[in-house]
Design an enzyme around this catalytic site. Sequence first.
Site, PDB file in Angstrom:
ATOM      1  N   CYS A   4       0.865  -1.182   0.000  1.00  0.00           N
ATOM      2  CA  CYS A   4       0.000   0.000   0.000  1.00  0.00           C
ATOM      3  C   CYS A   4       0.901   1.231   0.000  1.00  0.00           C
ATOM      4  O   CYS A   4       1.691   1.438   0.932  1.00  0.00           O
ATOM      5  CB  CYS A   4      -0.928  -0.002   1.210  1.00  0.00           C
ATOM      6  SG  CYS A   4      -1.840   1.552   1.380  1.00  0.00           S
ATOM      7  N   GLY A  93     -12.873   7.686  -9.607  1.00  0.00           N
ATOM      8  CA  GLY A  93     -11.457   7.785  -9.974  1.00  0.00           C
ATOM      9  C   GLY A  93     -10.502   7.452  -8.845  1.00  0.00           C
ATOM     10  O   GLY A  93      -9.326   7.829  -8.892  1.00  0.00           O
ATOM     11  N   HIS A  98      -6.504   3.207   0.291  1.00  0.00           N
ATOM     12  CA  HIS A  98      -6.224   3.526   1.705  1.00  0.00           C
ATOM     13  C   HIS A  98      -6.962   4.840   1.937  1.00  0.00           C
ATOM     14  O   HIS A  98      -6.712   5.815   1.221  1.00  0.00           O
ATOM     15  CB  HIS A  98      -4.697   3.655   1.876  1.00  0.00           C
ATOM     16  CG  HIS A  98      -4.210   4.113   3.233  1.00  0.00           C
ATOM     17  ND1 HIS A  98      -3.161   3.479   3.888  1.00  0.00           N
ATOM     18  CD2 HIS A  98      -4.566   5.146   4.024  1.00  0.00           C
ATOM     19  CE1 HIS A  98      -2.915   4.118   5.026  1.00  0.00           C
ATOM     20  NE2 HIS A  98      -3.758   5.129   5.131  1.00  0.00           N
ATOM     21  N   HIS A 100      -8.354   8.286   2.294  1.00  0.00           N
ATOM     22  CA  HIS A 100      -7.644   9.565   2.202  1.00  0.00           C
ATOM     23  C   HIS A 100      -8.584  10.664   1.740  1.00  0.00           C
ATOM     24  O   HIS A 100      -9.580  10.406   1.063  1.00  0.00           O
ATOM     25  CB  HIS A 100      -6.444   9.459   1.248  1.00  0.00           C
ATOM     26  CG  HIS A 100      -6.797   9.057  -0.148  1.00  0.00           C
ATOM     27  ND1 HIS A 100      -7.010   7.739  -0.497  1.00  0.00           N
ATOM     28  CD2 HIS A 100      -6.956   9.779  -1.285  1.00  0.00           C
ATOM     29  CE1 HIS A 100      -7.289   7.676  -1.797  1.00  0.00           C
ATOM     30  NE2 HIS A 100      -7.277   8.910  -2.294  1.00  0.00           N
TER      31      HIS A 100
END
Length: 113
Positions: A4, A93, A98, A100
């Site tokens: 990640c 998109g 993770h 954010h």
Amino acid sequence: MDNCIFCKIAVGEIPSKVAYEDEVIMAFHDIEPQAPVHVVVIPKAHIASGMNEVTKDNSAVVAHIFESIPQIAASLGLGEGYRVVCNCGENAGQTVQHLHFHILGGKTLGAMA
Ligand code: 5GP
Ligand code: ZN
């Protein structure tokens, strides 16, 4: 979390230009800025894949991010305004799985979408 990108940024394994950091969150400048100021805010702990995985058990960090955004924005000189964006899923998109939030500013942003 293996492989990640944002987990690697959180521990400094991938270098980034850090705008803000505390024990639980980090804000760093986006590598492909979409505005003169474009910062990504993440929890240091992996929350996959994003907005859809926010639960009662992990939402305290989301509150912490939103409580911190005004001071992060101020430190970036965004007193004239900014936009906070969370891309959730393919149609939006989203590229990094993770959780954010983007802070965008530094110019008149115009209408959304
Ligand atoms: P998303 O499209 O998933 O909402 O946002 C992911 C963001 O992460 C994109 O704006 C992309 O430019 C940024 N990004 C991807 N890889 C890196 C990286 O290695 N470093 C930095 N600083 N930003 C990255
Ligand atoms: Zn992660």
